[in-house]
Write an enzyme that holds these catalytic residues in place. Structure first.
Site, mmCIF file in Angstrom:
data_model
loop_
_atom_site.group_PDB
_atom_site.id
_atom_site.type_symbol
_atom_site.label_atom_id
_atom_site.label_comp_id
_atom_site.label_asym_id
_atom_site.label_seq_id
_atom_site.Cartn_x
_atom_site.Cartn_y
_atom_site.Cartn_z
ATOM 1 N N CYS A 3 0.791 -1.226 -0.083
ATOM 2 C CA CYS A 3 -0.151 0.001 -0.159
ATOM 3 C C CYS A 3 0.956 1.210 -0.046
ATOM 4 O O CYS A 3 2.033 1.307 -0.521
ATOM 5 C CB CYS A 3 -1.016 0.029 1.004
ATOM 6 S SG CYS A 3 -0.421 -0.012 2.684
ATOM 7 N N ASN A 6 2.361 1.454 4.302
ATOM 8 C CA ASN A 6 2.551 0.093 5.040
ATOM 9 C C ASN A 6 2.160 0.173 6.525
ATOM 10 O O ASN A 6 2.813 -0.425 7.242
ATOM 11 C CB ASN A 6 3.924 -0.149 4.642
ATOM 12 C CG ASN A 6 4.396 -1.823 5.135
ATOM 13 O OD1 ASN A 6 5.501 -2.026 5.605
ATOM 14 N ND2 ASN A 6 3.355 -2.816 5.109
ATOM 15 N N CYS A 8 -1.334 0.620 7.283
ATOM 16 C CA CYS A 8 -2.955 0.228 7.616
ATOM 17 C C CYS A 8 -3.398 -0.868 6.765
ATOM 18 O O CYS A 8 -3.730 -2.032 7.279
ATOM 19 C CB CYS A 8 -3.803 1.523 7.088
ATOM 20 S SG CYS A 8 -3.629 3.071 8.077
ATOM 21 N N ARG A 9 -3.235 -0.617 5.391
ATOM 22 C CA ARG A 9 -3.774 -1.782 4.578
ATOM 23 C C ARG A 9 -2.919 -3.032 4.460
ATOM 24 O O ARG A 9 -3.340 -4.247 4.531
ATOM 25 C CB ARG A 9 -4.257 -1.338 3.303
ATOM 26 C CG ARG A 9 -5.582 -0.468 3.239
ATOM 27 C CD ARG A 9 -5.650 0.422 2.000
ATOM 28 N NE ARG A 9 -4.732 1.478 1.669
ATOM 29 C CZ ARG A 9 -4.625 2.350 0.635
ATOM 30 N NH1 ARG A 9 -5.379 2.175 -0.170
ATOM 31 N NH2 ARG A 9 -3.400 3.112 0.474
ATOM 32 N N ASP A 117 -8.436 3.815 1.007
ATOM 33 C CA ASP A 117 -7.336 4.164 2.206
ATOM 34 C C ASP A 117 -8.268 4.498 3.500
ATOM 35 O O ASP A 117 -8.802 5.553 3.429
ATOM 36 C CB ASP A 117 -6.570 5.244 1.745
ATOM 37 C CG ASP A 117 -5.767 5.511 2.476
ATOM 38 O OD1 ASP A 117 -5.459 5.305 3.871
ATOM 39 O OD2 ASP A 117 -4.703 6.419 2.214
HETATM 40 P P1 4NP Z 1 -2.026 2.547 4.060
HETATM 41 O O1 4NP Z 1 -2.547 4.137 4.707
HETATM 42 O O2 4NP Z 1 -1.449 3.335 2.603
HETATM 43 O O3 4NP Z 1 -3.173 1.746 4.034
HETATM 44 O O4 4NP Z 1 -0.803 2.390 5.028
HETATM 45 C C1 4NP Z 1 -1.804 5.181 4.471
HETATM 46 C C2 4NP Z 1 -1.098 5.537 5.901
HETATM 47 C C3 4NP Z 1 -0.361 6.771 5.950
HETATM 48 C C4 4NP Z 1 -0.629 7.632 4.852
HETATM 49 C C5 4NP Z 1 -1.447 7.530 3.951
HETATM 50 C C6 4NP Z 1 -2.153 6.210 3.768
HETATM 51 N N1 4NP Z 1 -0.119 8.915 4.956
HETATM 52 O O5 4NP Z 1 -0.237 9.885 4.271
HETATM 53 O O6 4NP Z 1 0.734 8.978 5.910
#
Ligand code: 4NP
Length: 144
Positions: A3, A6, A8-9, A117
């Site tokens: 993702c 790294n 959340c998803r 997201d």
């Molecule tokens: P992920 O979610 O891609 O599912 O881990 C996010 C985590 C952090 C951010 C964006 C999406 N961020 O902008 O910091």
């Protein structure tokens, strides 16, 4: 499992798929295309929803996707179209490109849909993401 952050998803996808494959010969890992959160634990909301289903994410730490991952892994699942493109941009050849898939296309190969997201949303976004990834990972586990 890849993702953006790294946290959340893809940590959820890693934990869920790991819980469904019982073979030591399958290595499951996750990474982000961005480096914002390198070294951090998964988001507390991902940790909480995984824990609810008996999956522990607390041994995971965020890392950035590396071109070397094309050598280590046979399959690279992107959580959304933006990350899919970011991974493809790093591919060195056709063999690398062929490894990259959109994870929800495992459920419906024509859908090209994104795992949303959940970072800026409410907690139910994490439950929704969990359910999507659980369905996709069940199919991946059956095939591998
Ligand atoms: P992920 O979610 O891609 O599912 O881990 C996010 C985590 C952090 C951010 C964006 C999406 N961020 O902008 O910091």
């Amino acid at each position: 499992m890849v993702c953006l952050g790294n946290i959340c998803r893809s940590p959820l996808a890693e934990g869920i798929l790991q819980s469904k494959v019982h073979s030591d010969s399958i290595q499951v890992d996750s990474a982000g295309t961005a480096a914002y959160h390198v070294g951090e634990l998964p988001d507390q909301r991902s940790i909480a929803v995984a824990k609810k289903y008996g999956i522990d994410l607390t041994k995971q730490r965020a890392r950035k996707f590396s071109v070397k991952d094309f050598d280590t892994f046979d399959l690279i699942y992107a959580m959304d179209a933006s990350n899919y493109q970011n991974i493809l941009d790093l591919a060195r050849n056709n063999e690398d490109e062929q490894k990259v898939k959109l994870i929800l296309n495992e459920i419906d190969s024509e859908s090209n849909s994104d795992v949303p997201d959940p970072y800026y949303g409410e907690n139910d976004g994490f439950e929704n993401v969990y359910q999507m990834l659980d369905t996709a990972c069940a199919i991946i586990a059956l095939k591998n």
